[in-house]
Design an enzyme around this catalytic site. Structure first.
Site, PDB file in Angstrom:
ATOM      1  N   GLY A  94       0.829  -1.179   0.000  1.00  0.00           N
ATOM      2  CA  GLY A  94       0.000   0.000   0.000  1.00  0.00           C
ATOM      3  C   GLY A  94       0.874   1.244   0.000  1.00  0.00           C
ATOM      4  N   CYS A  95       0.266   2.380  -0.291  1.00  0.00           N
ATOM      5  CA  CYS A  95       1.032   3.628  -0.395  1.00  0.00           C
ATOM      6  C   CYS A  95       1.533   4.077   0.976  1.00  0.00           C
ATOM      7  CB  CYS A  95       0.187   4.706  -1.051  1.00  0.00           C
ATOM      8  SG  CYS A  95      -1.487   4.860  -0.388  1.00  0.00           S
ATOM      9  N   TYR A  96       0.639   4.106   1.970  1.00  0.00           N
ATOM     10  CA  TYR A  96       1.080   4.488   3.318  1.00  0.00           C
ATOM     11  C   TYR A  96       2.143   3.523   3.853  1.00  0.00           C
ATOM     12  CZ  TYR A  96      -2.838   7.844   4.087  1.00  0.00           C
ATOM     13  OH  TYR A  96      -3.722   8.893   4.040  1.00  0.00           O
TER      14      TYR A  96
ATOM     15  N   THR B 171       4.368   1.760   2.425  1.00  0.00           N
ATOM     16  CA  THR B 171       5.696   1.928   1.825  1.00  0.00           C
ATOM     17  C   THR B 171       6.459   3.039   2.530  1.00  0.00           C
ATOM     18  OG1 THR B 171       4.919   1.147  -0.326  1.00  0.00           O
ATOM     19  CG2 THR B 171       6.914   2.491  -0.310  1.00  0.00           C
TER      20      THR B 171
ATOM     21  N   GLU C 201       6.846  10.387  -0.687  1.00  0.00           N
ATOM     22  CA  GLU C 201       6.821   9.583  -1.910  1.00  0.00           C
ATOM     23  C   GLU C 201       5.642  10.051  -2.753  1.00  0.00           C
ATOM     24  OE1 GLU C 201       5.866   5.536  -0.690  1.00  0.00           O
ATOM     25  OE2 GLU C 201       3.752   6.069  -0.437  1.00  0.00           O
TER      26      GLU C 201
END
Lengths: 343, 343, 343, 343
Positions: free
Chosen positions: A148-150, A152, A309
Site C-alpha cells: 500500500g502507499c502508506y 511503503t 513519496e
C-alpha cells in the site's frame, strides 16, 4: 520484451502503469481489461495517453492473459486471488497492486477485507513487494503483493531504527498525510473538489487497512513486538504522501544520520536527505523516488523521521514496475528514471 | 417573522440558504425537506451548522409547507412546478432556485430541460428574480424564478450597454469561468478533486441551459435582437464566477465608466469598480456583492466587461433572500450584510 | 553530444530545461550560470534534481560559454542581446527564452520592453522559434527567439483559420488563462498562495507584452491586417495555459475539423482533438504536446478554438529543446517523448 | 461604542480585524496605522472591504491612539512593547496579536525573539489571552497577549487531559498542520502559489517560536512537568489549522468524551464533537469556533485529540475580539456569531 497484461486499468494505478510502461524499453502491454469499459479506447478515457497508448479495454474473458509473462492487477481487493491459481499454473507471474497478497496471515486478511482468501496456499509463497526490504525474494517470486502507499512510506521510514533495535517498537506513531488520488479514481462526494479542496482532515482513526500491513512488515525486521499508532490525513493535493514518524529512542547517542545513510547506501530510489533538511512531496512528484530525513526534536528522546513519496509511483505503479524489473532480471531502474516534475 | 420552508436542503444552495437565514433577523425556517435524508439532523450532515441550525430533514409529505409564508425550492429542475399550484393556492409565495420558472416560454423550457412544464399558467405570472432588473415586479410576485449563476453575472454585466443601445447585440460573447461548487453537491468523477484540481477546461460549448436564460433577459431590455456566444469554463476553486464579456461598440465615444456608474447608482449589491481596475472572485467570496469593471481594450472597437460574484450567494441563495426581502417589504439588504471573506 | 550552456538557471524555465536535458540522450549541460546563486549546488536549490543534476551555479564570467555548441538564455529580458554578438562570433548558437529576439521590429521591442535593443543587426537574422510555423528557418538559425507561452497557444490555435483566409482577422479575440508558474519563480505578494489560490482574475487588459508577438506572428501568415483583443487571466493551478479563441467566419460552410487536421498532419507535438471534444490543461501536464479543438458555437458565425499547453514545456523549455533538436539535425522529438502526468 | 485603534493593519490579522469589527455592534474603529501605506484607502488595498470600511491608513505618529479605549497591535513582534507604556499610562487597554506579551519570562522572550523586552514590568501584569483558560483575568487586564494560532489549538486540545492529570505530560506530541495564511501576508518565494500548492511539507522541527508558548500554557495547568514535541506542517489551503495531538494515558479507563464535554460545557466557541466523529478545517472556516474530537486509537495507550480552528479567527483576530468583549463587559460572542462558510 516482457509481455504484460493489466487487469483493471481504469483507475489511477492503471493509468499510471500505462504511462510508465509506455516508455519502458523492455515492456510490451499486450492486453488491458475492464468489465465496465470493454471496447473503449484507452486514450479516449485518458486523453493524456493519446498518441502513446494504442489499446482498447477488453473483456477479462477475451484477454489472453495466459500468454503474458506477467500480469498486473490494478483492481479492487479480491480480484487477483480469484485468478491467481490459473495464471500461476500457466507460468504467468503476478504483481497485485491490491491487497490480496500483502498480509501473510489469511485470517488477518479476512478480518480486514471482510472476505475469505481464495488461495491461501499461494498466499504462503507470495512475496511482499518492497525491494528495499525483500529484493532477493522478489527476484524469484511467482506472486508479488505490491504494498500500500502508506505502508511503503511508513515502513521505509521506520526500518533503519527498527532493524538497529534503537527504538521502543511498542510506542511508534505514524502521522501520515496523503493526497486525494490515494483514494482512487472514484465518484465520491467526500472526494469532490468542493468538499476536499481548501480543507484538511484526519480519517480512519478507528482502524485503517494499512495498519496491519505496517505492523507486519516492521515486525518481521524487529526483535521486539511492534505497535504502531497510525493516523491518516487527507491533504488537498493530487499526488504525494508525507509520513511524519515518531519513535522513542532507547539509545540517545546513536548517530541517526549515519544509520540511515548506511542502511540505504546504493539504493537507487531512496534518497536520505542531508542532515537538517526536510523533504516536500513535490520533490518526488511523478517519480519513483522516496526521500527521507531523520531528526532529533529538541527537548525530547524521540527520533523523528519524515518520508515523502508519490503515492501513485513509489506507492503503487512505480514500485510494481521496480518489482517487475527484479523479477525479470532487468536493471532495477529501467523505465523509472523520470525526474520529478517541479514546480 | 417570515415563516420559511425549504424544499431539498441537502445541496450547496440549500446549506447556503441555511447559513444566511440562520442570521436573518426576520427569518424563521420552519421546515426543511429531503426525501433521501429525512430524519437526519441538518447539523450532522453539515457540521458547520452545529450550534446554529437545530432542525432535522423531514419527508416532503410531513412538512407543513402550506403554513409557511414563503417556500424556497433548492431542488433539481422539475420539482417546484409540481408543487407550485397547491402552495400558491394556499397563499404561499415561492422562490425557485432551480429553472422551472426562469424561462417564460414553456416550449423553450421543454426544449432545454426535456420535460413538459407542469403549470404554464403560473409560468406566465412568475417573475424573473434579478432585483436590479425587476425590482418592482418582484415585490408583488407570488412566484419568483431565481436566476442561474452564470446568467446573473452575464446579464448584469451586459445590461447597461444593451439598455443604452451602445453595442451590436447580435455579436455578444460571454466567456465565463466558474468555481466547482457551481456544479452542485454531487458525487461525480469529473468533479472529484483529483480530476478538477490543478486543471482548467471549457465545457458545454455545444449548448448550455443558461444560454437561453441570458438571451431572454437581455432581449427584454434590448431594442435589437440579441445573440450571445456563451462559453463556460471550470476553475479549480470552490466559489466564484468571473464573466469576461465582449460587446462590439456602435458608439466609440461613449463614456462607459459613467454609464455603468449611473446605471447602478444606489444599488446596494452592485459595485462598479474604479476606472482601470479589475475585480477578482475572492473580493466577493461568501457575500452577495457583484463587482463590475468596464474597459476598452487597446486597438479594438469592443467594450470589455469583467463581472464577479459568488455563485452560491449573488448567484443563488443570497439573491433568493434578496428577492424574499423585497417580497415581504423588508430592507433589501436584511441578512445579507456579511463582508466578503478574504483571504 | 551537444555541449550546452544555460544562462540564468534559477527560474522555472531554467529548472525545466535541466529536468528535460538531464534525460536528453544527446545533451550535455556544461555550465549553468547565476549571479545571485553562484556556488550553490543546483540540486540544493531544486531537490527534485538530487541525483540527476550534478552541477553548481557559476558566475557568468567564469562560465566558458564560448566552448558550448548552444546557449539557452533563461534570463530576464535584456540579458541575451547583451551577450549575443560575442557568442555568435564564437560560433555558438543561441536560444533565448526571454523576449529579446521575438519582435522583429527593434522599435516595437523598445516600446514594449522599455529598453533599446543592443544588437539590431542580429535581431534581423533571428528566427522566431515556433517549429510548426518556421521549421526550415530554425534549422539554420544562429539565433532563435523562443516564443512566449501565451503566443504559442494563441498563434497555433488561430493559424489554420488565418492561413486559409477563412476569418475576419481584424476581429480576433483571445481569451487566455494561465497557471501561476507563467509569472515565474518570484517572491511577489499577488502570486502568493493565500492571494492566488481559490481565486480567479483577469489582468493586463490595458496592454500585455505578448500582444504584439501574437499580432506579428499571425500577421506574417495573413493576407489581411490582424487585430487581436488579448485578455489574460490567472488560474489557481501551477502549470497550464488554455486559450479560448474567437474568430468571425467569412465562410460558414468550411469544414473546420478537416482544415485543422490537414494543417497539423504529421506534427509530432500538435494533437487535433476529435470533433466535438475539448482538451483540458492536465492532459498535457509536463509534456511538450499542444492539444487543439475547433468548434462552431450554436447560433453564431464564429469559429471557436480551444488550445491547451504546458506553459513551461511547449510554452517555454520544451519548445526551446524542440528548436535545439532542429538546429542540430536531431529527430525533433528527442528528449521530449515524456507522457503527460495525469492525474 | 468602544473606540478602537489598530496598529499595523495591512496584514491578514489586520484585515480580519477590520472584517469582523465592521459588523461588531459596539465597535468603532477610529484609526488604523501603517508606516508603509499611510494615505492609502483601506478599501483600495482590500477590495473586499469596499463599501464597508471607509478609512485610510495613517502614519502611526498621526493616529491619536491615546483617545482610544483599546488598541490592537497587528504588527510584527517588538512593536507593541515599544508603545505599551505610553498607551497604558493614558488608560488605553492593549491587545497584542504579536508575541510581545505571550511569554511571561522576559529571558525566554529574548531567547526566542532575539530582542530584549522593552517593558518587563508590563509583561508581569499582561494576561495570556485564551478566554477558556483565563477568562476572569482577561476581564480586568490592561494588556492581553493574544495567543499564537498553533498554541490556541494545541493548548485547548491537550488542556482537559493535562488539568485532569490523566496523561504523561512529559511525552506529549503535537503534530500540527496549518494553512498558508498562517505565515502572514508576505512576498516570500516559499509561500508562492507555484511553490506551496499541490505540495505538503513539515518545517521548523529544530525549534518553532510557538513551542515555548504551548509548554508555558500547559505547564501552568499541570501538576507535572510538561514536555511537548511540536511538528508544524504547511497545508495547501488558505485558512485553517488542524492539530493532531498524542498523549500517553496514565489511566486507561477514563471516559475521555465525558471529560472533554464537561470541561468545555457552556463554552460558546468550543465544540466537542460527538464520540467517534472527526472535525475538518472547513467546518470552522471564517468563524471563531474551535472543534475538538477525542479518540482512543486501537491497540494503544494513547489519547488522540484532533482540534481545528480558523487560524485567522480563533487563532488570531476573532480571539482578540473575544478578549475585547470580555475586557469591556460585553457578551463574549458579540460580533463573532458568523457561521462558518461551507463549502
Amino acid at each position: 520484451m516482457i509481455r504484460i497484461g493489466i487487469v483493471g486499468g481504469t483507475g489511477y494505478t492503471g493509468v499510471e502503469l500505462l504511462r510508465l510502461l509506455a516508455r519502458h524499453p523492455q515492456a510490451e502491454v499486450r492486453a488491458i481489461t475492464s468489465r465496465k469499459d470493454a471496447g473503449t479506447r484507452v486514450a479516449q478515457m485518458f486523453p493524456s495517453l493519446r498518441g502513446s497508448v494504442d489499446l482498447a479495454f477488453v473483456e477479462p474473458a477475451q484477454a489472453d492473459l495466459r500468454s503474458c509473462d506477467v500480469v498486473f492487477f490494478a483492481t479492487p481487493h479480491g480480484v487477483a486471488m480469484g485468478q491467481a491459481r490459473e495464471l500461476v499454473a500457466a507460468g504467468v507471474r503476478i504483481v497485485d497492486l491490491a491487497a490480496d497478497f500483502r498480509l501473510a496471515d489469511a485470517a488477518e486478511f479476512e478480518r480486514w477485507y471482510k472476505m475469505p482468501h481464495a488461495c491461501p496456499e499461494l498466499l504462503a509463497e507470495a512475496v511482499y513487494g518492497i525491494p528495499e526490504m525483500n529484493r532477493e525474494a522478489i527476484r524469484n517470486a511467482r506472486i508479488v503483493g505490491n504494498p500500500g502507499c502508506y505502508p511503503t512510506a511508513a515502513q521505509l521510514g521506520f526500518l533503519p531504527l527498527v532493524e538497529a533495535g534503537l527504538v521502543d517498537t511498542t510506542r511508534l506513531i505514524a502521522d501520515c498525510k496523503s493526497g486525494v488520488s490515494g483514494a482512487g479514481r472514484k465518484a465520491e462526494l467526500n472526494l469532490s473538489f468542493s468538499e476536499a479542496s481548501d480543507n484538511f482532515a484526519a480519517y480512519g482513526i478507528a482502524g485503517h487497512r494499512h495498519h496491519p500491513e505496517i505492523v507486519q512488515g516492521l515486525g518481521r525486521r524487529s526483535k521486539t513486538p511492534v505497535k504502531v499508532v497510525f493516523t491518516p490525513h487527507l491533504v488537498p493535493m493530487i499526488r504525494g504522501i508525507l509520513a511524519t514518524l515518531y519513535a522513542p529512542l532507547l539509545d540517545r547517542d546513536a548517530d541517526l544520520q549515519a544509520l540511515f545513510e548506511a542502511r540505504y547506501a546504493g539504493e537507487p530510489f531512496i534518497d536520505v536527505m542531508p542532515k537538517g533538511s526536510l523533504p516536500d512531496t513535490r520533490s518526488v512528484r511523478a517519480s519513483n523516488v522516496l526521500r527521507i530525513a531523520v531528526h532529533r526534536p529538541p527537548d525530547s528522546d524521540l527520533a523523528l523521521v519524515v518520508a515523502v513519496e508519490d503515492n501513485l509511483v513509489k506507492g503503487a505503479a512505480g514500485q510494481a514496475i521496480q518489482n517487475m524489473n527484479l523479477m525479470f532480471g532487468l536493471p532495477e531502474t529501467t523505465g523509472l528514471e523520470a525526474i520529478p516534475v517541479l514546480p
